[in-house]
Design a protein around this motif. Structure first.
Motif, mmCIF file in Angstrom:
data_model
loop_
_atom_site.group_PDB
_atom_site.id
_atom_site.type_symbol
_atom_site.label_atom_id
_atom_site.label_comp_id
_atom_site.label_asym_id
_atom_site.label_seq_id
_atom_site.Cartn_x
_atom_site.Cartn_y
_atom_site.Cartn_z
ATOM 1 N N VAL A 118 0.630 -1.333 0.345
ATOM 2 C CA VAL A 118 -0.090 0.189 0.374
ATOM 3 C C VAL A 118 0.463 1.364 -0.043
ATOM 4 N N ARG A 119 1.815 1.353 0.576
ATOM 5 C CA ARG A 119 3.001 2.420 0.370
ATOM 6 C C ARG A 119 3.012 2.552 -0.975
ATOM 7 N N MET A 120 4.199 1.695 -1.123
ATOM 8 C CA MET A 120 4.361 1.927 -2.365
ATOM 9 C C MET A 120 4.024 1.882 -3.656
ATOM 10 N N ASP A 121 2.245 2.062 -3.657
ATOM 11 C CA ASP A 121 1.398 1.963 -4.590
ATOM 12 C C ASP A 121 1.085 3.421 -4.757
ATOM 13 N N ARG A 122 1.187 4.355 -2.896
ATOM 14 C CA ARG A 122 0.922 5.552 -3.033
ATOM 15 C C ARG A 122 2.336 5.568 -3.417
ATOM 16 N N GLN A 123 3.381 5.711 -2.824
ATOM 17 C CA GLN A 123 4.460 6.626 -3.516
ATOM 18 C C GLN A 123 4.410 6.572 -5.560
ATOM 19 N N GLN A 124 4.111 5.302 -5.975
ATOM 20 C CA GLN A 124 4.268 5.925 -7.290
ATOM 21 C C GLN A 124 3.248 6.357 -7.744
ATOM 22 N N GLN A 125 2.055 5.626 -7.824
ATOM 23 C CA GLN A 125 1.331 7.018 -7.816
ATOM 24 C C GLN A 125 0.967 8.725 -7.430
ATOM 25 N N ASN A 126 2.103 8.967 -6.836
ATOM 26 C CA ASN A 126 2.973 9.975 -6.250
ATOM 27 C C ASN A 126 3.886 10.755 -6.908
ATOM 28 N N ALA A 127 4.189 10.170 -7.218
ATOM 29 C CA ALA A 127 5.321 9.993 -8.473
ATOM 30 C C ALA A 127 5.257 10.592 -9.183
ATOM 31 N N PHE A 128 4.291 9.639 -9.883
ATOM 32 C CA PHE A 128 3.344 9.910 -11.390
ATOM 33 C C PHE A 128 2.880 11.135 -11.837
ATOM 34 N N GLU A 129 1.922 12.213 -10.179
ATOM 35 C CA GLU A 129 1.812 12.848 -10.273
ATOM 36 C C GLU A 129 2.266 14.640 -10.187
ATOM 37 N N ILE A 130 3.896 13.867 -9.036
ATOM 38 C CA ILE A 130 4.703 14.642 -9.184
ATOM 39 C C ILE A 130 5.299 15.412 -11.094
ATOM 40 N N ILE A 131 5.636 13.781 -11.704
ATOM 41 C CA ILE A 131 6.834 13.714 -12.699
ATOM 42 C C ILE A 131 5.352 14.973 -13.880
ATOM 43 N N HIS A 132 4.000 14.209 -14.097
ATOM 44 C CA HIS A 132 3.552 15.431 -14.612
ATOM 45 C C HIS A 132 3.165 17.127 -14.391
ATOM 46 N N PHE A 133 3.276 17.243 -12.567
ATOM 47 C CA PHE A 133 3.934 19.053 -12.736
ATOM 48 C C PHE A 133 5.425 19.240 -13.094
ATOM 49 N N LEU A 134 5.856 18.230 -13.163
ATOM 50 C CA LEU A 134 7.453 18.849 -13.007
ATOM 51 C C LEU A 134 7.883 18.828 -15.076
ATOM 52 N N GLY A 149 27.944 11.464 -14.392
ATOM 53 C CA GLY A 149 25.723 11.571 -15.065
ATOM 54 C C GLY A 149 25.233 12.475 -13.831
ATOM 55 N N ILE A 150 26.110 12.935 -12.967
ATOM 56 C CA ILE A 150 25.778 13.686 -11.576
ATOM 57 C C ILE A 150 26.258 14.996 -12.078
ATOM 58 N N SER A 151 25.276 16.090 -12.400
ATOM 59 C CA SER A 151 25.522 17.501 -12.121
ATOM 60 C C SER A 151 25.217 18.483 -11.117
ATOM 61 N N THR A 152 25.530 19.134 -10.766
ATOM 62 C CA THR A 152 25.334 20.033 -9.687
ATOM 63 C C THR A 152 23.397 20.452 -9.793
ATOM 64 N N GLN A 153 23.100 19.962 -10.882
ATOM 65 C CA GLN A 153 21.898 20.346 -11.022
ATOM 66 C C GLN A 153 20.647 20.052 -11.077
ATOM 67 N N LEU A 154 21.280 18.340 -10.606
ATOM 68 C CA LEU A 154 21.400 16.790 -10.041
ATOM 69 C C LEU A 154 19.810 17.274 -8.871
ATOM 70 N N ILE A 155 18.793 16.797 -9.086
ATOM 71 C CA ILE A 155 17.974 17.059 -7.219
ATOM 72 C C ILE A 155 17.206 15.211 -7.972
ATOM 73 N N ARG A 156 17.524 14.406 -6.438
ATOM 74 C CA ARG A 156 16.512 13.349 -6.391
ATOM 75 C C ARG A 156 15.937 13.359 -4.974
ATOM 76 N N LEU A 157 14.443 12.766 -5.692
ATOM 77 C CA LEU A 157 13.605 12.950 -4.977
ATOM 78 C C LEU A 157 13.142 11.856 -4.236
ATOM 79 N N ALA A 158 12.668 10.972 -2.835
ATOM 80 C CA ALA A 158 12.471 9.890 -3.143
ATOM 81 C C ALA A 158 11.477 9.969 -2.147
ATOM 82 N N VAL A 159 9.742 9.999 -3.086
ATOM 83 C CA VAL A 159 8.676 9.810 -2.752
ATOM 84 C C VAL A 159 7.827 9.514 -1.593
ATOM 85 N N GLY A 160 6.963 9.976 -1.008
ATOM 86 C CA GLY A 160 6.013 9.173 0.025
ATOM 87 C C GLY A 160 4.888 9.320 -0.077
ATOM 88 N N ILE A 161 4.066 9.175 1.121
ATOM 89 C CA ILE A 161 2.709 9.196 0.819
ATOM 90 C C ILE A 161 1.638 10.137 1.263
#
Ligand SMILES: Cc1ncc(COP(=O)(O)O)c(C=O)c1O
Length: 390
Positions: A248-264, A351-363
């Motif tokens: 259930v956590r990973m389902d929400r994390q993935q759903q949130n990841a897709f919504e964040i990607i849509h925004f980005l 490929g790790i530039s100064t402009q790269l951000i990593r996001l670990a998406v929560g629930i």
């Protein structure tokens, strides 16, 4: 056989106590009484075995569809135990984008003890066979790399390894058995930093190993018992609890990841997004064929004029921290944080530039996460990179 979600919640039946407890108790005992001096007892000493730890070990074995499972005091202790089954003179092929701590233990510990390593790009299967030597014994890699989320085919690597009688060892931390079962794709050993998705709440450090054969299980058990990097019963109980809500956590994390990607995708300040669930990439094709999902980590590049430090410092809800896989969202700047140990040229080469951000998406609510990202981007736009400070 029951379904995966039922397995997550119920695992093995608990019927070894007098109370009817639903969950395996935390057996806090370093030693166990013998009925008599000559008795053969199941439990004698906690380093050798503990009922709470064993419950978790059986649970991860069930979920990964393996033969034997082992719980360690950290992901690194688990990885150490797996490499410790090899001998001086053995050669191992290692994925080029594995976790930095794993590189450190290979280069600064096992190499000095006579195990040889060659780095290969497992996302490109053609690089593997030419790197195999007479003394090669195994391949080791992460199917989804960090922080660029490039995907390797476990089935493809395992097929080549089997042809040459090599073991395939997979760090399954990013996907977990919910999204990929490497042993079913031909791997021999799976390792986890259970600190991440399996426990899921940023409150425990733990590692797990699962083997596909009793023979390999015996080798890992020897190291676990002899060196003693075992998981405590309290921590084993926390990981057990975390696992129950993994899906259930990973389902929400993935759903949130897709919504964040849509925004980005709609923000001109974001020049590139890395996520295996984005269609049209080689990563997407492999992940769609071998995984049941794409995970809860994504990375993105900010345009050169945007101050990436100002962006992450301005985040209010999303915490600035390394690690991933927990209920709360975390952001980090790999160039300055998780990968800072690499020399600058190597960071850029990877490929790790100064402009790269990593996001670990929560629930959390995706609307709150997106609002936080939006205000931080707007802030960074108003505080552009000061050329003199570069
Ligand atoms: C992919 C991967 N493997 C292994 C580890 C090491 O695990 P631990 O921190 O639990 O020792 C990490 C930690 O970040 C990781 O990301």
């Amino acid at each position: 056989m029951t379904g995966f979600n039922t397995q997550l919640v119920h695992g093995q039946n608990v019927h070894d106590n007098q109370t009817g407890a639903i969950n395996i108790p935390i057996y806090n005992s370093s030693t166990y009484a013998y009925p008599s001096a000559t008795s053969k007892v199941r439990w004698d000493y906690e380093r050798s075995g503990n009922p709470t730890r064993e419950y978790l070990e059986k649970q991860i074995t069930l979920l990964e569809n393996g033969k034997n499972g082992f719980a360690f005091a950290s992901g690194m202790a688990a990885i150490h135990a797996v490499f410790a089954i090899f001998k001086q003179g053995d050669h191992i092929l290692v994925g080029n984008q594995i976790y930095g701590g794993t590189f450190r233990i290979l280069n600064q510990y096992f190499k000095e003890r006579g195990i040889e390593f060659s780095v290969v790009d497992t996302t490109n299967l053609a690089t593997i066979e030419p790197a195999i030597k007479e003394n090669t014994k195994a391949t080791y890699f992460e199917p989804v790399t960090n922080p660029l989320l490039h995907v390797s085919s476990v089935a493809g690597v395992a097929k080549i390894a089997q042809k040459h009688h090599l073991l395939t060892i997979v760090d399954n931390t990013f996907l977990t058995p919910y999204l990929q079962k490497p042993l079913e794709l031909g791997a021999d050993i799976v390792v986890h930093s259970a600190t991440k998705y399996l426990s899921g709440h940023s409150d425990v450090i733990a590692g797990l190993v699962v083997t596909n054969s009793e023979e390999l299980g015996k080798k890992v058990y020897f190291v676990q018992n002899a060196l003693g990097g075992v998981l405590s019963p309290e921590s084993a109980s926390l990981v057990r609890r975390g696992i129950q809500t993994l899906a259930v956590r990973m389902d929400r994390q993935q759903q949130n990841a897709f919504e964040i990607i849509h925004f980005l995708e709609q923000r001109p300040e974001v020049t590139k997004i890395y996520y295996p669930g984005i269609k049209g990439t080689k990563d997407y094709l492999i992940a769609s064929a071998e995984c049941q999902g794409f995970g809860g980590v994504l990375s993105f590049e900010l345009a050169p004029k945007i101050n990436a430090s100002a962006f992450v410092n301005q985040l209010q809800l999303i915490r600035l921290a390394v690690s991933l896989g927990a209920v709360e969202s975390l952001a980090e700047l790999p160039y300055e944080m998780s990968h800072a140990e690499l020399p600058p040229a190597e960071r850029l080469k990877a490929g790790i530039s100064t402009q790269l951000i990593r996001l670990a998406v929560g629930i959390e609510d995706s609307s709150d996460l997106i609002a936080d990202l939006k205000q931080a981007i707007d802030f960074a736009v108003q505080h552009p990179v000061n050329k003199q400070s570069i």
